[in-house]
Enzyme design. Structure first.
Site, PDB file in Angstrom:
ATOM      1  N   HIS A   1      -6.108  -6.801  -0.269  1.00 40.40           N
ATOM      2  CA  HIS A   1      -6.731  -6.032  -0.638  1.00 40.40           C
ATOM      3  C   HIS A   1      -5.855  -5.348  -1.956  1.00 40.40           C
ATOM      4  O   HIS A   1      -4.418  -5.382  -1.741  1.00 40.40           O
ATOM      5  CB  HIS A   1      -6.350  -4.901   0.495  1.00 40.40           C
ATOM      6  CG  HIS A   1      -6.502  -4.724   1.737  1.00 40.40           C
ATOM      7  ND1 HIS A   1      -5.673  -6.219   2.668  1.00 40.40           N
ATOM      8  CD2 HIS A   1      -8.090  -5.306   2.181  1.00 40.40           C
ATOM      9  CE1 HIS A   1      -6.847  -6.460   3.659  1.00 40.40           C
ATOM     10  NE2 HIS A   1      -7.881  -5.603   3.481  1.00 40.40           N
TER      11      HIS A   1
ATOM     12  N   ASP B   1      -2.421 -10.809  -2.591  1.00 43.28           N
ATOM     13  CA  ASP B   1      -2.551  -9.966  -0.850  1.00 43.28           C
ATOM     14  C   ASP B   1      -4.719  -9.239  -1.386  1.00 43.28           C
ATOM     15  O   ASP B   1      -5.241  -9.089  -2.143  1.00 43.28           O
ATOM     16  CB  ASP B   1      -2.208  -8.890  -0.328  1.00 43.28           C
ATOM     17  CG  ASP B   1      -2.661  -7.885   1.414  1.00 43.28           C
ATOM     18  OD1 ASP B   1      -1.586  -8.839   1.699  1.00 43.28           O
ATOM     19  OD2 ASP B   1      -3.706  -7.319   1.041  1.00 43.28           O
TER      20      ASP B   1
ATOM     21  N   HIS C   1       0.796  -1.237  -0.231  1.00 48.42           N
ATOM     22  CA  HIS C   1       0.334  -0.088  -0.207  1.00 48.42           C
ATOM     23  C   HIS C   1       0.870   1.576   0.039  1.00 48.42           C
ATOM     24  O   HIS C   1      -0.184   2.287  -0.017  1.00 48.42           O
ATOM     25  CB  HIS C   1      -0.740  -0.239   1.371  1.00 48.42           C
ATOM     26  CG  HIS C   1      -2.560  -0.978   1.134  1.00 48.42           C
ATOM     27  ND1 HIS C   1      -2.824  -1.454   0.163  1.00 48.42           N
ATOM     28  CD2 HIS C   1      -2.044  -2.122   2.315  1.00 48.42           C
ATOM     29  CE1 HIS C   1      -3.698  -2.180   0.680  1.00 48.42           C
ATOM     30  NE2 HIS C   1      -3.569  -2.262   1.491  1.00 48.42           N
TER      31      HIS C   1
END
Lengths: 318, 223
Positions: free
Chosen positions: A166, A164, A127
């Protein structure tokens, strides 16, 4: 059987996120313990971390951001930019070690010591943006490694596969307009899950158009949709791209027992993914693949899923 | 939310005497779908939409020479010949909700916004409205959506919001929708965090039902 490296270092535990944070030191503590107890550790080449040279981190992150991160840790702050991003005095150093650990795995593959590697590192990275920490991530381990592979070893085409639960916004944005890195991500649909990016129509910009591929999965769709989307989206993209090196953002938070998501993937679904990863590596990159831990928060299931994943990397499936 | 804060301002406007071909070029260059026509005092006279413009243009299906000839024939016409004058105007103190309902009812793509004197202040188009709703939902910021089923009785929302507040999480938006089961509602808080585990556990502990993702799956299957 493959020679598989395991990047692990007790100093990864030093990044202290406080009492109630899901991204806690226990995550990799239980992974390591499990690998020891099952005896798998003996079949792996254990690689300790060393701090990355900052110039590699600067390939992905802005110098002002790196300095702000160091400063926040030195001040003894407990969060960085957002309550999600818990920090302590040691976080900055630990983040350097995590990046360095992944780069070392790349080195060992390139010098022929090992065939592939799993990096049980933290903090996670996918991220993290150019100048912003997000979703428990500070330095984008995988994105930095992709640049490293290209610049240190003259490898042109690198594929980053992110499973993942996300979307890896930081990785996608790093390579948005770069046709030399294919970014593929399969994740829970952004209308439901953090961080709200990774929709099907995000396909890269400028010269990088077509080199970003996103497969959002609706909540509850589980193994079926994962198999279907990986087969239909990832495989053709890899054939077209023909990568020379594969990096994986391995998140184990799509599992049905992980409260972080609702995708309902099972251990079988994860096996399908791991097998596919190895098949792709064998077909395209002569087996060269570095898998890097991102999420996965159920401390009872995480070690087992990681064990399975490593067994597949090492060719040790029962 | 008022139109004043959400309308497009700094508009490209033209006088009524501008030649239509010139106006067409301007609309293409500036990528605008609605060109307001104003007099010297800024009073709104009319609006040229891209449809008005297309209606005025010769057909692309014509032979090149015929197309060119037709273009020449309309070369002296001005925007006042093609603009829509019978306009629905809205005012800066209208709300976004007014605009939304009006747009749905009247089936138009944009409203000119004028003050009480009739002077043009801005334009509110479907594009501006969409932007406003992305903002209202806060979905341009990173976050996670929770899906909670609650009984349709007072005080439920407070319990949910209390948990979110106690977990020190910023709320991006909350949607409330009718649920498929009678006497129940579905609440969708959009939380500006990645860290949803504790919140979910606590809400479940309070007896709230998180919408079962499998229910979604079953709903999607043909009956």
């Amino acid at each position: 059987m493959n020679r598989t490296g395991l990047v692990y270092d007790e100093r990864f535990l030093l990044h202290d996120t406080g009492l109630y944070h899901p991204e806690c030191a226990d995550r990799i503590r239980v992974i390591y313990k499990h690998l020891v107890e099952t005896g798998i550790i003996e079949k792996l080449v254990v690689i300790g971390a060393e701090k990355a040279n900052q110039r590699w981190i600067e390939q992905v992150h802005n110098i002002h951001y790196i300095m702000k991160f160091e400063e926040s840790c030195m001040y003894g702050l407990t969060e960085f930019d957002h309550p999600d991003n818990a920090i302590c005095r040691d976080t900055y150093e630990t983040a350097f070690l995590a990046v360095g650990g992944v780069l070392k795995a790349v080195d060992r593959i390139m010098d022929g010591t090992i065939d592939n590697a799993f990096c049980a590192v933290r903090p996670p990275g996918h991220h993290a943006e150019l100048d912003k920490p997000m979703g428990f991530c500070y330095f984008n381990n995988v994105a930095i490694a992709a640049r490293y592979v290209q610049q240190e070893y003259g490898i042109e085409r690198v594929a980053v596969i992110d499973f993942d639960v996300h979307h890896g916004n930081g990785t996608q944005h790093t390579f948005d307009s770069d046709p030399s890195v294919l970014y593929y991500s399969i994740h829970e649909h952004p209308s439901f899950a953090y961080p709200g990016t990774g929709r099907e129509f995000e396909t890269g910009t400028g010269k990088g158009k077509g080199f970003t591929v996103n497969s959002p999965v609706l909540p509850g769709r589980g193994d079926n949709d994962y198999c279907k989307l990986l087969t239909q989206d990832l495989v053709p993209a890899m054939k077209k791209f023909n990568p020379e090196f594969i990096l994986i953002s391995a998140g184990f938070d799509a599992h049905e027992t992980d409260l972080m998501s609702g995708t309902m993937l099972t251990a079988d679904g994860y096996d399908f993914i791991s097998n596919l990863m190895m098949n792709l590596a064998n077909r395209f990159t002569d087996g060269k693949v570095v898998s890097v831990l991102e999420g996965g928060y159920n401390l009872e299931v995480l070690p087992v899923l990681v064990e399975n994943h490593i067994r597949t990397l090492a060719g040790l499936r029962r | 939310m008022f139109v004043k804060e959400r309308m497009a301002t700094g508009l490209v406007t033209v006088g009524p005497e501008m030649k239509i071909l010139e106006a067409r070029q301007l609309m293409i260059e500036k990528n605008i779908r609605h060109l307001p026509v104003v007099d010297d005092a800024g009073q709104l006279l009319g609006l040229v939409s891209d449809r008005d413009m297309r209606d005025a243009m010769p057909s692309r299906l014509l032979e090149p020479q015929d197309y060119k000839n037709s273009l020449e024939k309309i070369g002296n016409n001005t925007v006042s010949d093609i603009m829509t004058v019978d306009l629905l105007r809205i005012f800066p103190y209208y709300t976004i909700q007014d605009t939304l309902l009006l747009m749905q009812k009247k089936k138009v793509g944009a409203f000119p916004v004028v003050n009480d004197e009739g002077t043009l202040q801005g334009i509110m188009s479907t594009r501006d409205l969409l932007k406003a709703f992305v903002n209202v939902l806060n979905i341009d910021e990173p976050g996670s959506l929770l899906c909670i089923v609650v009984e349709n009785k007072p005080g439920q929302m407070k319990k949910i919001v209390d948990v979110i507040t106690e977990e020190n999480i910023s709320l991006g938006s909350v949607l409330v929708a009718r649920y498929w089961e009678k006497g129940k509602r579905a609440v969708f808080p959009y939380l500006l965090t990645n860290n949803v585990i504790t919140v979910k556990k606590r809400l479940q502990g309070l007896g709230f039902e998180m919408i079962d993702p499998m229910q979604w799956y079953i709903d999607q299957l043909p009956s």
